[in-house]
Design a protein around this motif. Structure first.
Motif, PDB file in Angstrom:
ATOM      1  N   ARG A  88       0.820  -1.213   0.000  1.00  0.00           N
ATOM      2  CA  ARG A  88       0.000   0.000   0.000  1.00  0.00           C
ATOM      3  C   ARG A  88       0.852   1.260   0.000  1.00  0.00           C
ATOM      4  N   TYR A  89       2.082   1.142   0.478  1.00  0.00           N
ATOM      5  CA  TYR A  89       2.952   2.312   0.570  1.00  0.00           C
ATOM      6  C   TYR A  89       3.914   2.412  -0.612  1.00  0.00           C
ATOM      7  N   ILE A  90       3.746   1.544  -1.596  1.00  0.00           N
ATOM      8  CA  ILE A  90       4.639   1.522  -2.748  1.00  0.00           C
ATOM      9  C   ILE A  90       3.842   1.858  -4.001  1.00  0.00           C
ATOM     10  N   ARG A  91       4.285   2.858  -4.729  1.00  0.00           N
ATOM     11  CA  ARG A  91       3.585   3.278  -5.939  1.00  0.00           C
ATOM     12  C   ARG A  91       4.033   2.407  -7.106  1.00  0.00           C
ATOM     13  N   ILE A  92       3.150   1.534  -7.530  1.00  0.00           N
ATOM     14  CA  ILE A  92       3.422   0.652  -8.658  1.00  0.00           C
ATOM     15  C   ILE A  92       2.083   0.231  -9.257  1.00  0.00           C
ATOM     16  N   ALA A  93       2.024   0.169 -10.578  1.00  0.00           N
ATOM     17  CA  ALA A  93       0.797  -0.234 -11.271  1.00  0.00           C
ATOM     18  C   ALA A  93       1.158  -1.269 -12.327  1.00  0.00           C
ATOM     19  N   PRO A  94       1.420  -2.492 -11.913  1.00  0.00           N
ATOM     20  CA  PRO A  94       1.879  -3.513 -12.861  1.00  0.00           C
ATOM     21  C   PRO A  94       0.803  -3.924 -13.853  1.00  0.00           C
ATOM     22  N   THR A  95       1.240  -4.234 -15.070  1.00  0.00           N
ATOM     23  CA  THR A  95       0.350  -4.827 -16.066  1.00  0.00           C
ATOM     24  C   THR A  95       0.526  -6.339 -16.127  1.00  0.00           C
ATOM     25  N   ALA A  96       1.640  -6.829 -15.571  1.00  0.00           N
ATOM     26  CA  ALA A  96       1.903  -8.268 -15.539  1.00  0.00           C
ATOM     27  C   ALA A  96       2.708  -8.580 -14.292  1.00  0.00           C
ATOM     28  N   LEU A  97       2.316  -9.647 -13.593  1.00  0.00           N
ATOM     29  CA  LEU A  97       3.001 -10.017 -12.363  1.00  0.00           C
ATOM     30  C   LEU A  97       3.134 -11.529 -12.265  1.00  0.00           C
ATOM     31  N   MET A  98       4.086 -11.963 -11.443  1.00  0.00           N
ATOM     32  CA  MET A  98       4.306 -13.384 -11.182  1.00  0.00           C
ATOM     33  C   MET A  98       4.197 -13.642  -9.697  1.00  0.00           C
ATOM     34  N   ASP A  99       3.517 -14.734  -9.354  1.00  0.00           N
ATOM     35  CA  ASP A  99       3.429 -15.237  -7.990  1.00  0.00           C
ATOM     36  C   ASP A  99       4.361 -16.439  -7.909  1.00  0.00           C
ATOM     37  N   ALA A 100       5.560 -16.245  -7.351  1.00  0.00           N
ATOM     38  CA  ALA A 100       6.584 -17.280  -7.333  1.00  0.00           C
ATOM     39  C   ALA A 100       6.398 -18.191  -6.125  1.00  0.00           C
ATOM     40  N   GLY A 101       6.207 -19.488  -6.379  1.00  0.00           N
ATOM     41  CA  GLY A 101       5.853 -20.415  -5.316  1.00  0.00           C
ATOM     42  C   GLY A 101       4.395 -20.234  -4.953  1.00  0.00           C
ATOM     43  N   CYS A 102       3.533 -20.227  -5.960  1.00  0.00           N
ATOM     44  CA  CYS A 102       2.127 -19.823  -5.783  1.00  0.00           C
ATOM     45  C   CYS A 102       1.279 -20.845  -5.057  1.00  0.00           C
ATOM     46  N   GLY A 103       1.735 -22.113  -4.984  1.00  0.00           N
ATOM     47  CA  GLY A 103       0.917 -23.123  -4.341  1.00  0.00           C
ATOM     48  C   GLY A 103      -0.424 -23.274  -5.033  1.00  0.00           C
ATOM     49  N   ALA A 104      -1.489 -23.328  -4.249  1.00  0.00           N
ATOM     50  CA  ALA A 104      -2.839 -23.529  -4.802  1.00  0.00           C
ATOM     51  C   ALA A 104      -3.502 -22.225  -5.217  1.00  0.00           C
TER      52      ALA A 104
END
Length: 314
Positions: free
Chosen positions: A56-72
């Motif tokens: 919430r305190y970081i200004r970022i607006a990604p268009t693509a992201l990865m969840d590394a070790g995403c599990g289920a």
């Protein structure tokens, strides 16, 4: 909760990257057996929530992201709620847990219907791959998210290098992992009872801070807190240890522990009861985030990302 601390990392160069004595096959096997980690969700979900608070305190607006070790795929709703326009790629080494993730977020599910209402063009993808070799295109993401997964990889430095490869210049890596103070009471009980077995070796946050800098990240910030879980019985404590990932250390006891071995361990844990009669178990959780830099030092050379060439500097 106690023992919280935070600090920007000093940019000193370590000579040896941390290599953890973990058996990757057993990591995959143990997590495949645990499925959606239902018994361990009390910790995984809580840490995901604390990571989201930091975002919430970081200004970022990604268009693509990865969840590394995403599990289920439990982090998918949280990440989609924060970044509704971002495409999601979940990466995990276990085919079994990815099947659960795909079923959980299958077309026609309530979550997919919500995505349609949000006019999302890209359905979530779940990819079976090593975190250090995802197969994703270079510089294709603006955010890497990883919750309590990095400490289960035997070469975390290789994972950080892969995150740098897939992130665009200025992209963010946000992650959490278990630190060396985790399960210290259990290790002390094993030693007191004379029970020989290796336990997972966890990496200190300052070492990971150094590795981020060495792998081409800028402005790493790390913080740590120790959570104290308490139990009425040794059995409940050991159940939670197993639920949170078990013991895939390479030097662990080869044979299954016998009844006498387990009883000696339980007796040693019983002897560590606090004045209130409960048995404590520490969980050291570390958090880190850093930005993918345009350049990095390799063997005395400065290597610049192709995508950064010709950019105007502010």
């Amino acid at each position: 909760m106690h023992g919280a601390q935070s600090s920007p990392c000093e940019q000193k160069m370590s000579t040896t990257p941390p290599r953890l004595p973990l058996d990757s096959r057993h990591v995959m096997l143990q997590f495949s057996r645990r499925g959606d980690l239902a018994a361990g969700r009390f910790l995984y979900d809580e840490i995901a929530s604390r990571m989201e608070e930091r975002l919430r305190y970081i200004r970022i607006a990604p268009t693509a992201l990865m969840d590394a070790g995403c599990g289920a795929g439990h982090a998918l709703p949280l990440l989609q709620a924060r970044y509704p326009q971002a495409s999601y790629a979940g990466v995990d080494h276990s085919a079994a847990v990815l099947e659960l993730a795909r079923a959980r977020h299958a077309p026609g599910s309530f979550r997919t219907w919500l995505d349609t209402l949000r006019r999302r063009d890209t359905a979530p993808r779940f990819i079976q791959a090593d975190m250090a070799a995802t197969g994703l295109p270079a510089e294709s993401l603006e955010l890497v998210w990883s919750n309590l997964a990095l400490h289960w990889h035997p070469q975390p430095d290789a994972v950080l290098a892969e995150w740098r490869r897939v992130l665009k210049v200025g992209g963010l890596a946000m992650f959490s992992w278990l630190g060396p103070g985790t399960f210290i009471e259990l290790r002390q009980a094993l030693a007191a009872a004379g029970l020989e077995t290796a336990t997972p070796a966890f990496v200190d946050m300052h070492d990971f801070g150094d590795q981020l800098v060495e792998n081409g990240f800028a402005d790493p910030v790390m913080d740590q807190e120790t959570l104290t879980l308490t139990y009425e019985t040794p059995d409940r404590l050991l159940e939670d240890v197993r639920a949170l990932g078990g013991n895939p250390a390479t030097g662990r006891r080869a044979a299954l522990p016998g009844r006498r071995w387990l009883q000696n361990l339980k007796d040693a844990l019983d002897e560590r009861r606090r004045p209130d009669g409960r048995i404590a178990l520490s969980v050291e959780v570390s958090y880190g985030h850093a930005w993918r830099a345009a350049a990095r030092q390799v063997g005395g050379e400065t290597r610049l990302s192709v995508s950064a060439i010709g950019r105007k500097q502010p």
